[in-house]
Design an enzyme around this catalytic site. Sequence first.
Site, PDB file in Angstrom:
ATOM      1  N   CYS A 371       0.972  -1.099  -0.192  1.00  0.00           N
ATOM      2  CA  CYS A 371      -0.142   0.044  -0.088  1.00  0.00           C
ATOM      3  C   CYS A 371       0.889   1.362   0.120  1.00  0.00           C
ATOM      4  CB  CYS A 371      -0.932   0.147   1.231  1.00  0.00           C
ATOM      5  SG  CYS A 371      -1.915  -1.437   1.151  1.00  0.00           S
ATOM      6  N   HIS A 512      -1.777   8.126   6.762  1.00  0.00           N
ATOM      7  CA  HIS A 512      -2.327   6.719   5.859  1.00  0.00           C
ATOM      8  C   HIS A 512      -3.668   6.420   6.709  1.00  0.00           C
ATOM      9  CE1 HIS A 512      -1.667   3.186   3.704  1.00  0.00           C
ATOM     10  NE2 HIS A 512      -2.003   2.321   4.841  1.00  0.00           N
ATOM     11  N   GLU A 523       0.812   4.396  13.657  1.00  0.00           N
ATOM     12  CA  GLU A 523       0.894   5.570  12.971  1.00  0.00           C
ATOM     13  C   GLU A 523       1.002   6.971  13.839  1.00  0.00           C
ATOM     14  OE1 GLU A 523      -0.188   8.084   9.120  1.00  0.00           O
ATOM     15  OE2 GLU A 523      -1.402   6.516   9.628  1.00  0.00           O
ATOM     16  N   LYS A 542      -9.358   8.485   4.011  1.00  0.00           N
ATOM     17  CA  LYS A 542      -9.895   7.009   3.805  1.00  0.00           C
ATOM     18  C   LYS A 542     -11.237   6.985   4.286  1.00  0.00           C
ATOM     19  CE  LYS A 542      -5.748   4.442   3.291  1.00  0.00           C
ATOM     20  NZ  LYS A 542      -4.631   5.801   3.282  1.00  0.00           N
ATOM     21  N   HIS A 547      -9.795   2.523   1.285  1.00  0.00           N
ATOM     22  CA  HIS A 547      -8.337   2.380   1.036  1.00  0.00           C
ATOM     23  C   HIS A 547      -8.135   1.848  -0.398  1.00  0.00           C
ATOM     24  CE1 HIS A 547      -4.319   1.475   1.393  1.00  0.00           C
ATOM     25  NE2 HIS A 547      -4.323   0.500   2.427  1.00  0.00           N
ATOM     26  N   PHE A 609       1.539  -3.668   3.690  1.00  0.00           N
ATOM     27  CA  PHE A 609       1.783  -5.051   4.393  1.00  0.00           C
ATOM     28  C   PHE A 609       3.390  -5.025   4.158  1.00  0.00           C
ATOM     29  CE2 PHE A 609      -2.920  -6.755   3.497  1.00  0.00           C
ATOM     30  CZ  PHE A 609      -3.146  -6.098   4.687  1.00  0.00           C
TER      31      PHE A 609
END
Length: 621
Positions: A371, A512, A523, A542, A547, A609
């Site tokens: 991502c 993110h 985060e 998001k 996403h 990931f």
Amino acid sequence: MSNSSDSSQVPFAPHPVTTAEVIPGDLIALTPADAERACWYVVTHTLPETPETIRVTLRPPLGGTDHAEVLGRDRRVISGCRRLDVGAVPRLVSDDLASVGFREGDRVSSLRVVDPGADEVSYVRRWGVWHRDLDGGSGDDVLTDAEVRGWGGSGAGSEMAGADVEAPGAGARGGAETPGAGVGGGGEFVVRHHPRPERVAAAGGPRRVVVTGLGAVTPLGVGVDELWRGLLDGRHGIRELDGEEFAELPVRVAGTVPVDPMELLPRQAARRMNRAAQFAVLAAREAWDDAGFVAGGTRESGLDPERVGVSLGAILGDASVLVGGDRKLRDKGPRGVSPLTTPMTVPSQAASQVSLDLHITGEARTVTAACASGTEAIGAAIDRIRYGRVDIALAGGAEAVVTPAIMASFAAMRALSTRGLADGSSPSRPFGRDRDGFVNGEGAGVLVLEAEEHARARGARIHCEAAGWGLSADAHHMAAPDPSGAGVALAVRRAVRDAGGHVADVVHVNAHATATVEGDLAEAGALRAVFGRRNVPVTAIKGHLGHLQGAAGGVEAVATVLALHHGVVPATLGAAGELDDSIGLDVVMGARRELPGAGDLALSNSFGFGGHNAVLALRRV
């Protein structure tokens, strides 16, 4: 300033002596209280004043001006050690800061010269105030011009001597007294003004990169205007998946593009593109037009196609092509499989189709980093322009993975939100107390990046500077984030440093924030570690889009550019009024907010990931 006498290496053995026993070179404190707060002087000269008194000339051990004390012969003072080299103790005078015209980048240093163990403390002027640490997180350790002027020399400085300003350099050893008027008359501090160095451009150095065009295809619609209006209006583009193939899935909502891209492209060309490539071509065309180039591509715009590149991020591109080919193989045999299956399946299809559509021959790069792909692709393009490989690049990300198998896989991981759309609110709730996972999405976001001199030579409008980027790896788990956030913090710091800036310059972070419990906390912890008590406005989009996987970095970079360009931060959708108390960030909630004026960097974060961390730093111009 330095301790030329190296008195910090002299062993201390404080003990009382009489003035009559004092000789030049002794390190003395006039009272036990002075010794307790580390206020010492070197004896430079002694002279009998009367039969009962002695005139003792004193100088701070780290340097300063002399002053005399007339003391009784039997007066008790505290001796710390004997016979320092008086000639090695420099004569120093504080700079008079009253009439100095301060500039950005100036430094002011303060040294508590009466303390042999003191360290010099510096403040740097940035954004009209003075920072103790430009890259630290202490929002409180900031001073005004008036406070700094009160430290040095005489005149205006002496007026501040009694002000409530904590002494830089006093540290833990001494009291927190004000530097005041420097060291005149036995003062404790020497303050120096260090003008910023003149900047000389390095011949052949890296080029500055700017953003001249924007394009987007998102669940809010086709085009940058649809994206920006949706963000400001607080709308989301998350929809029910009503296709028969999704009927048995435990989660049937996703952020899908509301327009069929096939209808917006020439039919013959569109049939040779997968869905992600169609998104990419539409976004690239919009960005190309926004940058002021002629429709059709490089040749029509009078550009050398070898000096233009493409850099797009994708995880899978379009997984449905391969799934469809497999189904046709089972249903109809080998003859039923289209020869386009393989070229339309590879993740590089989006980059190659943009290259074909605009006749770009410089390079067509595909970055696959989970991502973080879109952000890393933009960063790679920045470097290609910086170091002269190309002059222009279309960079971002494109993805179309809203397919039954991918949805089922994410659901099996328990990564997806299980909320539906019954209440009309977004099921994606970044930083929200009740967040329960991300919403899968699709789309594309593309920037036109350009060498600044190239853009200015053609009179292009510049949205902002693509100032730098940073990468790191968690090395923690194949899917879960490192809960410490250490890798994220490293990427953030590297992006700021690569931009030639400091943490104090950051005015906005596009997080993110996927709305997963662990990811948002990691985060947030990283941003707190970097920014400390500084309140940097943070938003996450998001909740509006879901996403977008490999396209997320491209679209979120577009949104960050727009925030810088318009001076407005959109509100975070999905968590309004229910922010997780553990987040501890200044998350923009409820309504849009103006960007702070004191600073120029905005960050766009992407994490994927496997521990892929990428951060883009953009600078407003």
